[in-house]
Each structure stands twice: as structure tokens, then as C-alpha cells.
Design a protein around this motif. Structure first.
Motif, PDB file in Angstrom:
ATOM      1  N   PRO A 163      -3.759  94.486  -5.632  1.00 50.75           N
ATOM      2  CA  PRO A 163      -2.559  94.826  -4.849  1.00 50.75           C
ATOM      3  C   PRO A 163      -1.616  93.632  -4.725  1.00 50.75           C
ATOM      4  O   PRO A 163      -2.054  92.519  -4.398  1.00 50.75           O
ATOM      5  CB  PRO A 163      -3.120  95.234  -3.489  1.00 50.75           C
ATOM      6  CG  PRO A 163      -4.560  95.553  -3.729  1.00 50.75           C
ATOM      7  CD  PRO A 163      -4.995  94.664  -4.839  1.00 50.75           C
ATOM      8  N   LEU A 164      -0.341  93.876  -4.992  1.00 51.40           N
ATOM      9  CA  LEU A 164       0.693  92.854  -4.854  1.00 51.40           C
ATOM     10  C   LEU A 164       1.859  93.497  -4.113  1.00 51.40           C
ATOM     11  O   LEU A 164       2.484  94.423  -4.626  1.00 51.40           O
ATOM     12  CB  LEU A 164       1.140  92.332  -6.230  1.00 51.40           C
ATOM     13  CG  LEU A 164       1.984  91.053  -6.291  1.00 51.40           C
ATOM     14  CD1 LEU A 164       2.121  90.573  -7.725  1.00 51.40           C
ATOM     15  CD2 LEU A 164       3.380  91.212  -5.682  1.00 51.40           C
ATOM     16  N   ALA A 165       2.124  93.022  -2.912  1.00 51.43           N
ATOM     17  CA  ALA A 165       3.180  93.610  -2.077  1.00 51.43           C
ATOM     18  C   ALA A 165       4.356  92.653  -1.970  1.00 51.43           C
ATOM     19  O   ALA A 165       4.237  91.576  -1.374  1.00 51.43           O
ATOM     20  CB  ALA A 165       2.635  93.928  -0.693  1.00 51.43           C
ATOM     21  N   VAL A 166       5.499  93.023  -2.569  1.00 51.67           N
ATOM     22  CA  VAL A 166       6.708  92.210  -2.443  1.00 51.67           C
ATOM     23  C   VAL A 166       7.448  92.608  -1.162  1.00 51.67           C
ATOM     24  O   VAL A 166       7.180  93.648  -0.569  1.00 51.67           O
ATOM     25  CB  VAL A 166       7.623  92.376  -3.673  1.00 51.67           C
ATOM     26  CG1 VAL A 166       6.929  91.893  -4.932  1.00 51.67           C
ATOM     27  CG2 VAL A 166       8.082  93.820  -3.824  1.00 51.67           C
ATOM     28  N   GLY A 167       8.359  91.760  -0.727  1.00 50.61           N
ATOM     29  CA  GLY A 167       9.103  92.035   0.495  1.00 50.61           C
ATOM     30  C   GLY A 167       8.251  91.989   1.742  1.00 50.61           C
ATOM     31  O   GLY A 167       8.609  92.577   2.772  1.00 50.61           O
ATOM     32  N   ASN A 168       7.115  91.299   1.665  1.00 54.65           N
ATOM     33  CA  ASN A 168       6.204  91.167   2.805  1.00 54.65           C
ATOM     34  C   ASN A 168       6.059  89.686   3.151  1.00 54.65           C
ATOM     35  O   ASN A 168       5.530  88.908   2.348  1.00 54.65           O
ATOM     36  CB  ASN A 168       4.827  91.746   2.483  1.00 54.65           C
ATOM     37  CG  ASN A 168       4.779  93.254   2.607  1.00 54.65           C
ATOM     38  OD1 ASN A 168       4.139  93.798   3.491  1.00 54.65           O
ATOM     39  ND2 ASN A 168       5.469  93.951   1.708  1.00 54.65           N
ATOM     40  N   SER A 169       6.522  89.297   4.328  1.00 50.85           N
ATOM     41  CA  SER A 169       6.532  87.890   4.734  1.00 50.85           C
ATOM     42  C   SER A 169       5.415  87.592   5.726  1.00 50.85           C
ATOM     43  O   SER A 169       5.275  88.285   6.726  1.00 50.85           O
ATOM     44  CB  SER A 169       7.878  87.537   5.389  1.00 50.85           C
ATOM     45  OG  SER A 169       8.949  87.783   4.514  1.00 50.85           O
ATOM     46  N   ALA A 170       4.656  86.564   5.424  1.00 49.14           N
ATOM     47  CA  ALA A 170       3.673  86.076   6.398  1.00 49.14           C
ATOM     48  C   ALA A 170       4.409  85.244   7.432  1.00 49.14           C
ATOM     49  O   ALA A 170       5.117  84.292   7.088  1.00 49.14           O
ATOM     50  CB  ALA A 170       2.606  85.252   5.694  1.00 49.14           C
ATOM     51  N   ARG A 171       4.287  85.602   8.698  1.00 52.04           N
ATOM     52  CA  ARG A 171       5.002  84.899   9.762  1.00 52.04           C
ATOM     53  C   ARG A 171       4.154  83.840  10.458  1.00 52.04           C
ATOM     54  O   ARG A 171       4.678  82.855  10.964  1.00 52.04           O
ATOM     55  CB  ARG A 171       5.497  85.899  10.807  1.00 52.04           C
ATOM     56  CG  ARG A 171       6.504  86.902  10.284  1.00 52.04           C
ATOM     57  CD  ARG A 171       7.734  86.221   9.722  1.00 52.04           C
ATOM     58  NE  ARG A 171       8.775  87.168   9.357  1.00 52.04           N
ATOM     59  CZ  ARG A 171       9.854  86.853   8.646  1.00 52.04           C
ATOM     60  NH1 ARG A 171      10.014  85.617   8.228  1.00 52.04           N
ATOM     61  NH2 ARG A 171      10.748  87.773   8.356  1.00 52.04           N
ATOM     62  N   SER A 172       2.859  84.054  10.470  1.00 51.47           N
ATOM     63  CA  SER A 172       1.960  83.076  11.089  1.00 51.47           C
ATOM     64  C   SER A 172       0.545  83.343  10.614  1.00 51.47           C
ATOM     65  O   SER A 172       0.244  84.427  10.093  1.00 51.47           O
ATOM     66  CB  SER A 172       2.028  83.156  12.619  1.00 51.47           C
ATOM     67  OG  SER A 172       1.596  84.430  13.068  1.00 51.47           O
ATOM     68  N   LEU A 173      -0.317  82.361  10.792  1.00 52.43           N
ATOM     69  CA  LEU A 173      -1.722  82.532  10.442  1.00 52.43           C
ATOM     70  C   LEU A 173      -2.506  82.971  11.678  1.00 52.43           C
ATOM     71  O   LEU A 173      -2.177  82.614  12.807  1.00 52.43           O
ATOM     72  CB  LEU A 173      -2.296  81.216   9.909  1.00 52.43           C
ATOM     73  CG  LEU A 173      -1.659  80.663   8.635  1.00 52.43           C
ATOM     74  CD1 LEU A 173      -2.302  79.323   8.260  1.00 52.43           C
ATOM     75  CD2 LEU A 173      -1.773  81.651   7.480  1.00 52.43           C
ATOM     76  N   ILE A 174      -3.526  83.769  11.448  1.00 52.66           N
ATOM     77  CA  ILE A 174      -4.443  84.153  12.520  1.00 52.66           C
ATOM     78  C   ILE A 174      -5.579  83.135  12.536  1.00 52.66           C
ATOM     79  O   ILE A 174      -6.242  82.927  11.509  1.00 52.66           O
ATOM     80  CB  ILE A 174      -5.003  85.569  12.298  1.00 52.66           C
ATOM     81  CG1 ILE A 174      -3.866  86.599  12.254  1.00 52.66           C
ATOM     82  CG2 ILE A 174      -6.000  85.918  13.396  1.00 52.66           C
ATOM     83  CD1 ILE A 174      -4.328  87.981  11.831  1.00 52.66           C
ATOM     84  N   VAL A 175      -5.778  82.493  13.656  1.00 55.53           N
ATOM     85  CA  VAL A 175      -6.809  81.462  13.780  1.00 55.53           C
ATOM     86  C   VAL A 175      -7.705  81.810  14.965  1.00 55.53           C
ATOM     87  O   VAL A 175      -7.223  82.001  16.083  1.00 55.53           O
ATOM     88  CB  VAL A 175      -6.190  80.062  13.984  1.00 55.53           C
ATOM     89  CG1 VAL A 175      -7.287  79.000  14.011  1.00 55.53           C
ATOM     90  CG2 VAL A 175      -5.170  79.754  12.895  1.00 55.53           C
ATOM     91  N   GLU A 176      -8.994  81.903  14.691  1.00 58.78           N
ATOM     92  CA  GLU A 176      -9.967  82.202  15.749  1.00 58.78           C
ATOM     93  C   GLU A 176     -11.116  81.218  15.670  1.00 58.78           C
ATOM     94  O   GLU A 176     -11.725  81.067  14.606  1.00 58.78           O
ATOM     95  CB  GLU A 176     -10.486  83.636  15.601  1.00 58.78           C
ATOM     96  CG  GLU A 176      -9.407  84.698  15.815  1.00 58.78           C
ATOM     97  CD  GLU A 176      -9.917  86.110  15.583  1.00 58.78           C
ATOM     98  OE1 GLU A 176     -11.090  86.243  15.125  1.00 58.78           O
ATOM     99  OE2 GLU A 176      -9.158  87.069  15.832  1.00 58.78           O
TER     100      GLU A 176
END
Length: 454
Positions: free
Chosen positions: A150-163
Motif C-alpha cells: 500500500p502506498l497512499a499519496v496526499g497523506n501527511s504524517a503530523r506527529s509520531l505516536i510515542v508510548e
């Protein structure tokens, strides 16, 4: 797209695509996010050249090379680096990376023997026949599609999830402004550098901040911003790749073959202003210092060699060059002083004929003295991409300032520290960017596979 992935890859340039292919082939579930409308990034804008020392293609061509020689070449031009271990690692895995690209991924590449380019003591660049990065990216995309990744264009990562100190996914803007949680057991940052972030460029590389940025528009520095929040270490942040001669107004690069084989660059007054053999990256700052434009002058013999490159042939077809019987004629056609240009090239030719260094210290004159007919091209200096980034270990794990790895986080390409020295552009050798993209992308996936099994 599942939200319970083994590996989430942020960025669909060469680094991200290589990481995805290798992760899939190791049996991991993987997905790629690309914030732009099309994949490729800076890789698509390059010449698609990946250097390798000791590849079987070199051996078949009778070229002797090895990682240690390549390491010495890179260290010789870098002067100093904050990531010597990474330089050694990249040179050691360069041949296996290129052979993997050709044998396993299906990239259509060949050893380039027409030129070596700056920083290399022998022919070790492997590139598509067209010398177009887009063709290289297209082959990587074909491999991704073949594997149903799967390759999704127009999808921006805004932040990382850190736990609990571990990176376990990212918050994604799918295009409608709402954030969606996408969880993964490992995250690979393949989002390139910060060349399109003017604030970060001014902060880390002020000497080139005044140049136009000609890299991929998605290079906004998210990896640096997120890394800073996580206490990551940064290395070589003052280093970059420039390009001294982008054809203006066409926006395509003027092949540096034109200069490497004996051409020169003139200023607005028709005079030379330095030693062009510093290379297309290292010379960019000098062009920027003397004015907005420079003008390349070369001859018919050099023109014919450069015409083997598709992008140069298109520049000629689109009337990006002027041709004439004298230097004065092709200079005047560009609006600069023909008599001054004639005198500048005459002095250069005299030095070339004598085989001695000229007034600017140039000693390698290629095919010069230049001979009629002549060609000219108006050019601009540019910033292509940044060469500093997140510190990584030998397997692309992102490191904190204390040297420990941040669990679940990997980086490659422009998001990671580069192998082009600690500062400036003189340490950039042809292919440095694509080597760290392809090699670190692959190594990150292999490391993630091992770490997830542990």
C-alpha cells in the motif's frame, strides 16, 4: 490500509520505496505514506546515480575498486565529518546495495563509464541509461506495485505516536484536515531533509540560504522537528548539496559534464570568477556570491558528449543553449560582454595549452583548450538538498544524544545524517544522496525485521 502494521514508512522517495520492498520481502506487513500528490521526492529529480565500490558490474568492465578506496575518496573531499562510521558503513554496503537494486528489485541500471564526476577516483556510478532519477523511481514503484504494498499519496504524517519511550506509529492527515491514528511496530523516516524549510536552512546553512531551492517541495524537515522532540542527536547539519548551474529559465540542470570536460562559467561582466573543478556542489556558493546568474561556455566536442544525456538533449531541443562560431558571439547572445568573454576564455585556453594551473588554481582542463563552434547557457546556483540529519547507527536506528537507540524509530536518506562532511558543499560526491537513501532504506528494513523478531 491496516492500522496494525509491522512497519510504517513516511516518505515515498528512493529511501522509503527501498525500505518497503525489503521489509515486504522479509515477510513484514508494510505501508508507505507520501504527503505529496506523487511519489519520488528528490530521487525523481536526480540523475538516478547510485555509487558502488567493488560491484560485479565494475569487475565485468575491468575496473578495480573496493570500499576502502571509496572511503578514502569520500573522506578526502569531506575534510571532516561527524559521522565517519556511517561513511565507512555506506561504502562497505554500496556494492551489495546496487546489486540488490538490479537483481532483486529489477532496477534497470548500468555502470557509467563516460564520466566519474566529482569525488570519485574511478567509475563507480550506476544509473539508468537515461540518467534520469524518475526512471529509477519508476522501477522502484513497479517493484512496490508488484508486491501489492500500500502506498497512499496526499497523506501527511503530523506527529509520531510515542508510548513509554517507544515510537509506535504516527498521526496522519489524510487530506481532509482530520487526524487519524496509524499504529505500527516500527516507523521508518524517509521524508528527506529540510531544504524547503527556509527557517531551518537559515539556522543551519546560512551560506546557501539566499539560493533558490530546486529540490522536492516536500523536504520540510519534519524528521528534524520530531527528532528534536525525542532528544535525538543530529550530525553534519551544516552540510548540503548545491548545484552551480541550473539552466535558467528552463529549470533543468545543465549537465556538469559540460564543465567537467573543459567548460567554464562566466559572471555578468563576462569574466571567470573561480576554479570550476570544485564541482557542481562546492562551486554553488561561489556562484551565489558573485551574482544571481552565471553563463556556461563550452565547445562542440563537449556538447556531443553531453548530448548522450536525455535531460541535456531536451535542454538543447527547448532552445536552452546558444550556438556560435566565436565565444564573443555566444556570450553576446546571452546579453553579456562578448569581448570580455573572449578574453576570459583565451586566458583559460592559454593555461590549458601550457598544462599549468590558471589564475584561479584550476589544473584539470578536461578537453580544453576550447575550440569553435561554441555554446553558452544562462544558469542559476541552487540548493538541491541538505546533507545533515538524524544520527543513526550502522543499521539506521535513530540515536539519542547519549548514543542509545530510540526504540521503534529508523531513518534514512535525507532524514538521516549524510556522508558529505560536517559543513558546506565541498564534501558532496556524486551519488551521496541516493547511496544513503537506498542503502539506509534497505538497512532500516532489515534491522526492523530483526528487532521485531527479538
Amino acid at each position: 490500509m491496516s492500522d496494525e502494521l509491522d512497519v510504517l514508512i513516511i516518505g515515498a522517495g528512493a529511501c522509503g520505496l527501498c525500505a518497503a520492498i525489503q521489509a515486504h520481502d522479509k515477510g513484514l506487513s508494510v505501508a508507505i505514506l507520501e504527503k505529496n500528490d506523487r511519489p519520488g521526492g528528490n530521487s525523481a529529480l536526480s540523475t538516478g546515480s547510485v555509487p558502488a565500490a567493488g560491484s560485479r558490474f565494475q569487475k565485468e568492465a575491468g575496473i578495480e575498486d573496493d570500499p576502502e578506496t571509496y572511503f578514502r575518496d569520500l573522506m578526502g573531499i569531506a575534510g571532516e565529518t561527524e559521522a565517519e562510521g556511517l561513511v565507512r558503513r555506506m561504502t562497505q554496503v554500496s556494492a551489495e546495495t546496487v546489486e540488490w537494486l538490479i537483481d532483486e528489485v529489477g532496477c534497470r541500471m548500468e555502470l557509467v563509464t563516460a564520466y566519474k564526476h566529482i569525488g570519485h577516483s574511478t567509475n563507480r556510478l550506476h544509473a539508468p541509461k537515461s540518467r534520469r532519477g524518475q526512471d529509477f523511481v519508476d522501477d522502484l514503484l513497479a517493484a512496490v506495485e508488484k508486491r501489492d504494498i500500500p502506498l497512499a499519496v496526499g497523506n501527511s504524517a503530523r506527529s509520531l505516536i510515542v508510548e513509554n519511550g517507544r515510537v509506535c506509529g504516527a498521526m496522519i492527515d489524510t487530506g481532509d484536515g482530520e487526524l487519524v491514528e496509524m499504529r505500527a511496530r516500527a516507523v521508518i523516516l524517509a521524508s528527506n531533509g529540510f531544504g524547503n524549510n527556509r527557517e531551518l536552512v537559515a539556522r543551519y546553512i546560512p551560506e546557501i540560504a539566499g539560493a533558490q531551492y530546486f529540490g522536492a517541495l516536500g523536504s520540510d524537515g519534519e524528521a528534524m522537528i520530531w527528532g528534536e522532540e525525542l532528544g535525538a542527536q543530529f550530525l553534519n547539519m551544516n552540510a548540503y548539496q548545491g548545484y552551480a548551474a541550473v539552466a535558467d529559465p528552463h529549470g533543468s540542470i545543465l549537465s556538469w559534464t559540460t564543465i567537467e570536460k573543459g567548460g567554464v562559467l562566466l559572471d555578468k561582466n563576462g569574466n571567470r570568477f573561480g576554479d570550476e573543478t570544485l564541482g557542481y556542489s562546492g562551486y554553488a556558493r561561489h556562484v551565489l556570491e558573485q551574482g544571481e546568474h552565471s553563463w556556461a561556455i563550452f565547445d562542440q566536442r563537449i556538447f556531443e558528449i553531453a548530448m548522450q544525456e536525455e535531460e541535456f538533449a531536451e535542454l538543447w531541443e527547448h532552445k536552452g543553449l546558444k550556438k556560435g562560431d566565436t565565444v564573443a558571439e555566444v556570450a553576446a547572445a546571452q546579453g553579456i560582454d562578448g569581448a570580455a568573454a573572449e578574453a576570459a576564455v583565451a586566458a583559460y585556453n592559454a593555461a590549458a595549452s601550457a598544462g599549468e594551473g590558471d589564475a584561479f588554481g584550476r589544473k584539470n582542463f578536461g578537453m580544453a583548450p576550447l575550440q569553435a563552434p561554441f555554446y553558452s547557457c544562462r544558469t542559476l546556483p541552487a540548493l538541491f538538498h541538505t546533507q545533515g540529519g538524524l544520527a543513526v547507527d550502522d543499521d539506521a536506528r535513530v540515536l539519542r544524544k547519549d548514543g542509545t537507540a530510540i526504540p521503534g524509530l529508523y531513518a534514512g536518506g535525507g532524514a538521516a545524517a549524510g556522508v558529505s562532511g560536517a559543513k558546506g558543499a565541498l564534501g558532496y560526491a556524486s551519488g551521496n544522496g541516493l547511496l544513503t537513501a537506498t542503502a539506509l532504506g534497505r538497512l532500516a528494513a532489515l534491522a526492523a525485521a530483526r528487532d521485531l523478531e527479538a
